[in-house]
Design a protein around this motif. Structure first.
Motif, PDB file in Angstrom:
ATOM      1  N   LEU A 185     -11.131  -0.631  36.388  1.00  0.00           N
ATOM      2  CA  LEU A 185     -10.425   0.521  36.940  1.00  0.00           C
ATOM      3  C   LEU A 185     -10.553   0.564  38.461  1.00  0.00           C
ATOM      4  O   LEU A 185      -9.580   0.862  39.173  1.00  0.00           O
ATOM      5  CB  LEU A 185     -10.974   1.814  36.328  1.00  0.00           C
ATOM      6  N   VAL A 186     -11.732   0.277  38.975  1.00  0.00           N
ATOM      7  CA  VAL A 186     -11.932   0.247  40.430  1.00  0.00           C
ATOM      8  C   VAL A 186     -11.041  -0.830  41.056  1.00  0.00           C
ATOM      9  O   VAL A 186     -10.467  -0.624  42.128  1.00  0.00           O
ATOM     10  CB  VAL A 186     -13.419  -0.009  40.759  1.00  0.00           C
TER      11      VAL A 186
ATOM     12  N   GLY B 168      -8.014  -0.083  43.817  1.00  0.00           N
ATOM     13  CA  GLY B 168      -7.824  -0.722  45.113  1.00  0.00           C
ATOM     14  C   GLY B 168      -6.357  -1.027  45.367  1.00  0.00           C
ATOM     15  O   GLY B 168      -5.827  -0.762  46.455  1.00  0.00           O
ATOM     16  N   HIS B 169      -5.679  -1.601  44.356  1.00  0.00           N
ATOM     17  CA  HIS B 169      -4.237  -1.841  44.484  1.00  0.00           C
ATOM     18  C   HIS B 169      -3.492  -0.528  44.738  1.00  0.00           C
ATOM     19  O   HIS B 169      -2.581  -0.466  45.575  1.00  0.00           O
ATOM     20  CB  HIS B 169      -3.698  -2.490  43.206  1.00  0.00           C
TER      21      HIS B 169
ATOM     22  N   PHE C 101     -10.521   0.289  28.472  1.00  0.00           N
ATOM     23  CA  PHE C 101     -10.732  -1.009  29.110  1.00  0.00           C
ATOM     24  C   PHE C 101     -10.030  -1.055  30.463  1.00  0.00           C
ATOM     25  O   PHE C 101      -9.014  -1.712  30.634  1.00  0.00           O
ATOM     26  CB  PHE C 101     -10.218  -2.153  28.223  1.00  0.00           C
ATOM     27  N   GLY C 102     -10.555  -0.322  31.439  1.00  0.00           N
ATOM     28  CA  GLY C 102     -10.015  -0.412  32.798  1.00  0.00           C
ATOM     29  C   GLY C 102      -8.832   0.480  33.035  1.00  0.00           C
ATOM     30  O   GLY C 102      -8.853   1.670  32.720  1.00  0.00           O
TER      31      GLY C 102
ATOM     32  N   GLY D  60      -7.548  -5.262  45.328  1.00  0.00           N
ATOM     33  CA  GLY D  60      -8.275  -5.211  44.057  1.00  0.00           C
ATOM     34  C   GLY D  60      -9.608  -5.928  44.123  1.00  0.00           C
ATOM     35  O   GLY D  60     -10.664  -5.331  43.881  1.00  0.00           O
ATOM     36  N   PRO D  61      -9.620  -7.225  44.466  1.00  0.00           N
ATOM     37  CA  PRO D  61     -10.906  -7.925  44.610  1.00  0.00           C
ATOM     38  C   PRO D  61     -11.805  -7.318  45.679  1.00  0.00           C
ATOM     39  O   PRO D  61     -13.029  -7.255  45.502  1.00  0.00           O
ATOM     40  CB  PRO D  61     -10.478  -9.356  44.994  1.00  0.00           C
ATOM     41  N   VAL D  62     -11.216  -6.860  46.795  1.00  0.00           N
ATOM     42  CA  VAL D  62     -12.029  -6.264  47.864  1.00  0.00           C
ATOM     43  C   VAL D  62     -12.747  -5.023  47.359  1.00  0.00           C
ATOM     44  O   VAL D  62     -13.937  -4.812  47.648  1.00  0.00           O
ATOM     45  CB  VAL D  62     -11.155  -5.925  49.091  1.00  0.00           C
TER      46      VAL D  62
END
Length: 379
Positions: free
Chosen positions: A18-19, A23-24, A85-86, A119-121
């Motif tokens: 979810l985090v 971010g996106h 799940f997210g 997202g990854p950040v």
């Protein structure tokens, strides 16, 4: 395994995803991209907030086609879905061309790069926050040798208690986990070890030390079934000051990234088998649940530290895996965007779509294999 432990593991895994999606969402909003829907969870919608007539209205069990949840509108629909799940972030024009200026593909390439990389950040940011919790509580695992094993490669090379390992070959060593990771991921390789020996035999005498270098080759241990250099380390030590906490929290992220890269390298070289090194959602939930159940005997504090450690590990791993240049993942999409940035024009949308579709099909097939592997290990 207790149901509560499984639930905690599922919610933890969902929270990390979810985090990533959040971010996106934040960067899309910040760059003027229309976000059609942001959802918590996956699967059928349980409840959705949709703006109608200037105010939000709650709809239960809404369907996109029937209830008009995803038209090109000014406002985002917020949904709560069945499976925890997210989540997901659905942007206008993300997978198809649209004339609306707020569509994803109509924004400048740098804006799109920021949105995809967010997202990854955000996963790395989440990992860093929980790394701070762990470092502040437990300290850092300094690579200072506590003891040297008899008839070991380390003893024969002249290493002794009190020596601090600072590097192996080209890799910098910050903690004793770095030593263990390098030895495990490079079994039997010759090592050029850089270390510091404290003047007077103790680090308490002003901290003065002389730099030394030694070359050795780990010996195979029948008892442990792996190559060892033959040293023992004392454990974690407390760190003082916010500066040290920040520094060693960044180290935690670096270690997680390095361990992920080393694991991929071992898979590529055939050093380990995929069914031994790779775990899917079912396997992860099982491992988290087992550690939570074990930690519950030591109290709430121990459980919170265990969960913090899992968030650090999984969020870092999700961040680095999503940055790999694999079609359908964020890294694959970023690769096409960087090509567009260099060329000055986008890659043919149809070709890009086919590449991402093929990548998605391969990833789905891989997930089925991993799921089968997870279930086989549990049974």
């Amino acid at each position: 395994m207790k149901l509560l432990s499984i639930l905690a593991a599922v919610l933890l895994f969902g929270f990390i995803v979810l985090v990533h999606e959040f971010g996106h969402f934040i960067l899309a909003k910040g760059n003027g991209i229309a976000v059609l829907e942001f959802s918590v969870g996956m699967g059928p919608r349980l409840a959705t907030l949709v703006k109608e007539g200037g105010s939000y209205r709650l709809k239960l069990f809404a369907r996109a086609e029937k209830d008009g949840l995803t038209p090109p509108s000014e406002d985002t629909c917020y949904s709560w879905k069945l499976f925890p799940f997210g989540g997901s972030c659905m942007m206008m024009g993300e997978d198809s061309s649209q004339d609306d200026p707020r569509a994803f593909h109509n924004k400048p390439v740098l804006a799109r790069i920021l949105v995809i990389a967010a997202g990854p950040v955000f996963n790395f940011i989440l990992a860093f926050l929980f790394a701070m919790v762990l470092v502040a509580h437990s300290g850092h695992d300094f690579a200072v040798i506590y003891a040297v094993t008899e008839d070991s490669a380390a003893l024969q090379a002249g290493l002794q208690a009190g020596d601090k390992i600072t590097g192996i070959n080209s890799r910098r060593i910050e903690g004793y986990r770095d030593v263990l990771l390098y030895t495990y991921s490079h079994p039997g390789d010759e090592m050029v070890i850089r270390y510091q020996r404290p003047v007077g035999g103790s680090w308490e005498n002003g901290g003065a030390a002389e730099n030394r270098t030694v070359t050795l080759t780990p010996k195979y241990s029948e008892e442990y079934g792996s190559y060892l250099i033959g040293v023992q380390f004392a454990g974690y030590e407390k760190v003082d000051g916010i500066g040290d906490i920040l520094y060693y929290s960044l180290y935690e992220i670096r270690y997680c990234i390095q361990s992920t890269i080393d694991s991929i390298g071992m898979l590529a070289r055939g050093t380990v088998r995929a069914n031994e090194a790779v775990a899917g959602p079912v396997g992860i939930v099982t491992m988290v649940g087992e550690t939570v159940e074990e930690g519950s005997e030591a109290g709430v504090g121990a459980v919170l530290l265990i969960l913090s450690n899992w968030i650090l590990l999984l969020s870092s791993s999700l961040g680095i895996m999503n940055l790999l240049p694999i079609p359908a993942l964020d890294g694959g999409r970023l690769l096409f965007l960087f090509v567009e940035l260099i060329r000055g024009k986008p890659v043919n949308p149809e070709m890009e779509g086919r590449v991402h579709l093929a990548g998605m099909m391969l990833l789905m097939a891989l997930m089925v294999l991993i799921l089968f592997n997870d279930i086989s290990r549990i049974l």
